[in-house]
Design a protein around this motif. Sequence first.
Motif, PDB file in Angstrom:
ATOM      1  N   GLN A  56     -22.699  57.779  41.444  1.00 29.95           N
ATOM      2  CA  GLN A  56     -21.830  58.934  41.672  1.00 29.95           C
ATOM      3  C   GLN A  56     -21.370  59.532  40.336  1.00 29.95           C
ATOM      4  N   LEU A  57     -21.095  58.675  39.366  1.00 35.15           N
ATOM      5  CA  LEU A  57     -20.704  59.163  38.044  1.00 35.15           C
ATOM      6  C   LEU A  57     -21.820  59.991  37.409  1.00 35.15           C
ATOM      7  N   GLN A  58     -23.039  59.502  37.500  1.00 34.72           N
ATOM      8  CA  GLN A  58     -24.159  60.242  36.921  1.00 34.72           C
ATOM      9  C   GLN A  58     -24.326  61.601  37.603  1.00 34.72           C
ATOM     10  N   ASP A  59     -24.202  61.632  38.903  1.00 37.58           N
ATOM     11  CA  ASP A  59     -24.326  62.895  39.623  1.00 37.58           C
ATOM     12  C   ASP A  59     -23.218  63.868  39.209  1.00 37.58           C
ATOM     13  N   ALA A  60     -21.986  63.356  39.047  1.00 44.47           N
ATOM     14  CA  ALA A  60     -20.866  64.219  38.652  1.00 44.47           C
ATOM     15  C   ALA A  60     -21.048  64.746  37.232  1.00 44.47           C
ATOM     16  N   LEU A  61     -21.595  63.927  36.350  1.00 46.05           N
ATOM     17  CA  LEU A  61     -21.855  64.379  34.980  1.00 46.05           C
ATOM     18  C   LEU A  61     -22.872  65.516  34.967  1.00 46.05           C
ATOM     19  N   LEU A  62     -23.931  65.373  35.727  1.00 43.84           N
ATOM     20  CA  LEU A  62     -24.973  66.394  35.760  1.00 43.84           C
ATOM     21  C   LEU A  62     -24.459  67.715  36.335  1.00 43.84           C
ATOM     22  N   LYS A  63     -23.502  67.634  37.249  1.00 44.44           N
ATOM     23  CA  LYS A  63     -22.976  68.844  37.881  1.00 44.44           C
ATOM     24  C   LYS A  63     -21.930  69.558  37.023  1.00 44.44           C
ATOM     25  N   GLY A  77      -9.265  68.193  15.861  1.00 45.07           N
ATOM     26  CA  GLY A  77      -9.332  67.500  17.134  1.00 45.07           C
ATOM     27  C   GLY A  77      -9.545  68.456  18.292  1.00 45.07           C
ATOM     28  N   ASP A  78     -10.033  67.923  19.386  1.00 48.82           N
ATOM     29  CA  ASP A  78     -10.257  68.722  20.589  1.00 48.82           C
ATOM     30  C   ASP A  78      -9.853  67.902  21.808  1.00 48.82           C
ATOM     31  N   SER A  79      -8.651  67.313  21.738  1.00 51.14           N
ATOM     32  CA  SER A  79      -8.211  66.435  22.820  1.00 51.14           C
ATOM     33  C   SER A  79      -8.062  67.198  24.132  1.00 51.14           C
ATOM     34  N   LYS A  80      -7.642  68.452  24.060  1.00 50.80           N
ATOM     35  CA  LYS A  80      -7.501  69.234  25.284  1.00 50.80           C
ATOM     36  C   LYS A  80      -8.856  69.461  25.930  1.00 50.80           C
ATOM     37  N   GLY A  81      -9.875  69.628  25.085  1.00 47.83           N
ATOM     38  CA  GLY A  81     -11.218  69.784  25.623  1.00 47.83           C
ATOM     39  C   GLY A  81     -11.709  68.518  26.300  1.00 47.83           C
ATOM     40  N   GLN A  82     -11.403  67.364  25.724  1.00 47.09           N
ATOM     41  CA  GLN A  82     -11.807  66.089  26.337  1.00 47.09           C
ATOM     42  C   GLN A  82     -11.030  65.850  27.629  1.00 47.09           C
ATOM     43  N   GLU A  83      -9.759  66.167  27.624  1.00 45.70           N
ATOM     44  CA  GLU A  83      -8.959  65.996  28.836  1.00 45.70           C
ATOM     45  C   GLU A  83      -9.474  66.896  29.962  1.00 45.70           C
ATOM     46  N   LYS A  84      -9.860  68.110  29.603  1.00 41.74           N
ATOM     47  CA  LYS A  84     -10.403  69.040  30.605  1.00 41.74           C
ATOM     48  C   LYS A  84     -11.707  68.506  31.175  1.00 41.74           C
ATOM     49  N   ARG A  85     -12.562  67.955  30.315  1.00 37.97           N
ATOM     50  CA  ARG A  85     -13.839  67.396  30.763  1.00 37.97           C
ATOM     51  C   ARG A  85     -13.615  66.232  31.738  1.00 37.97           C
ATOM     52  N   ILE A  86     -12.717  65.322  31.364  1.00 34.05           N
ATOM     53  CA  ILE A  86     -12.424  64.175  32.230  1.00 34.05           C
ATOM     54  C   ILE A  86     -11.885  64.637  33.587  1.00 34.05           C
ATOM     55  N   LYS A  87     -11.053  65.664  33.575  1.00 27.74           N
ATOM     56  CA  LYS A  87     -10.487  66.181  34.826  1.00 27.74           C
ATOM     57  C   LYS A  87     -11.573  66.800  35.693  1.00 27.74           C
ATOM     58  N   GLN A  88     -12.536  67.500  35.087  1.00 26.90           N
ATOM     59  CA  GLN A  88     -13.641  68.090  35.848  1.00 26.90           C
ATOM     60  C   GLN A  88     -14.439  67.002  36.562  1.00 26.90           C
ATOM     61  N   ILE A  89     -14.700  65.921  35.834  1.00 27.02           N
ATOM     62  CA  ILE A  89     -15.534  64.845  36.398  1.00 27.02           C
ATOM     63  C   ILE A  89     -14.826  64.158  37.560  1.00 27.02           C
ATOM     64  N   VAL A  90     -13.549  63.813  37.366  1.00 28.37           N
ATOM     65  CA  VAL A  90     -12.849  63.073  38.414  1.00 28.37           C
ATOM     66  C   VAL A  90     -12.597  63.963  39.638  1.00 28.37           C
ATOM     67  N   ASN A  91     -12.401  65.274  39.420  1.00 22.85           N
ATOM     68  CA  ASN A  91     -12.235  66.174  40.563  1.00 22.85           C
ATOM     69  C   ASN A  91     -13.529  66.274  41.364  1.00 22.85           C
ATOM     70  N   GLU A  92     -14.656  66.257  40.664  1.00 22.27           N
ATOM     71  CA  GLU A  92     -15.947  66.299  41.345  1.00 22.27           C
ATOM     72  C   GLU A  92     -16.160  65.027  42.169  1.00 22.27           C
ATOM     73  N   LEU A  93     -15.686  63.906  41.642  1.00 23.20           N
ATOM     74  CA  LEU A  93     -15.852  62.619  42.337  1.00 23.20           C
ATOM     75  C   LEU A  93     -14.872  62.465  43.493  1.00 23.20           C
ATOM     76  N   GLY A  94     -13.708  63.082  43.386  1.00 23.62           N
ATOM     77  CA  GLY A  94     -12.688  62.926  44.413  1.00 23.62           C
ATOM     78  C   GLY A  94     -11.933  61.612  44.296  1.00 23.62           C
ATOM     79  N   TRP A  95     -11.952  60.988  43.131  1.00 29.36           N
ATOM     80  CA  TRP A  95     -11.230  59.737  42.918  1.00 29.36           C
ATOM     81  C   TRP A  95      -9.804  60.022  42.484  1.00 29.36           C
TER      82      TRP A  95
END
Length: 222
Positions: free
Chosen positions: A127-134, A195-213
């Motif tokens: 599921q993680l791999q699928d969310a990354l690709l999307k 630094g680009d911490s906001k960019g990393q936080e945004k990326r992590i949020k995109q992935i977890v929202n796609e997963l629904g966790w």
Amino acid sequence: MLPIAKPAPKLTLKSTISCTNNPNNYGTNSKPTIWSNNLMSLAIAVALVTPLPSSAIPSLNSKPFSLPSTTTPFSQAQNLPTGLENGKIRPCPSINPGCVSSNPKSSNFAFPWRILGYSSNSAAIQQLQDALLKTQKNVKIQLVEDTPNGQYLEAEVDGGFGRDVLEFLVNGDVVSFRAMATKVTYVYPFTTALGDSKGQEKRIKQIVNELGWYAPSFDSMD
């Protein structure tokens, strides 16, 4: 009548007469002179045949002298270690201000995720791999590995300053993670990395929202 040859004049050496006529002088002056000459000859001979110390002659195989290498924050930031450390996701390096990690030792900390409707580690990794690709661009899966502490996934994606690395560790229904840039950018003459911490936080949020966790946060605890 043959001429009568005159006797040759008798030559005398005062120094020789003085040495031989005076027994005291013979004992004190002659021997030291002979011994000093012998010692000097011996010293010259020893100097000619004795090799110089090896340390004085550089060997062809000897390594050239070099100053100790210096490590700077910039040089450290160009080769950041990835992978688990003592079975856990690594904390963010202090020289990488844009990093986000669920390791509690990180200055930019994020809570681990909780899987809703958990089935297995392998299913969660898929599921993680699928969310990354999307959700990410130019995804390259670097490693999927079973470890005693769970299943580990490492991937590279396009980031704000180059390529970013994403790491996940699935252990039961808990997912630990870290997101950071593989290279840190400096702007001359400043020595503090961009630094680009906001960019990393945004990326992590995109992935977890796609997963629904479930992704806990400090705001959700108020």
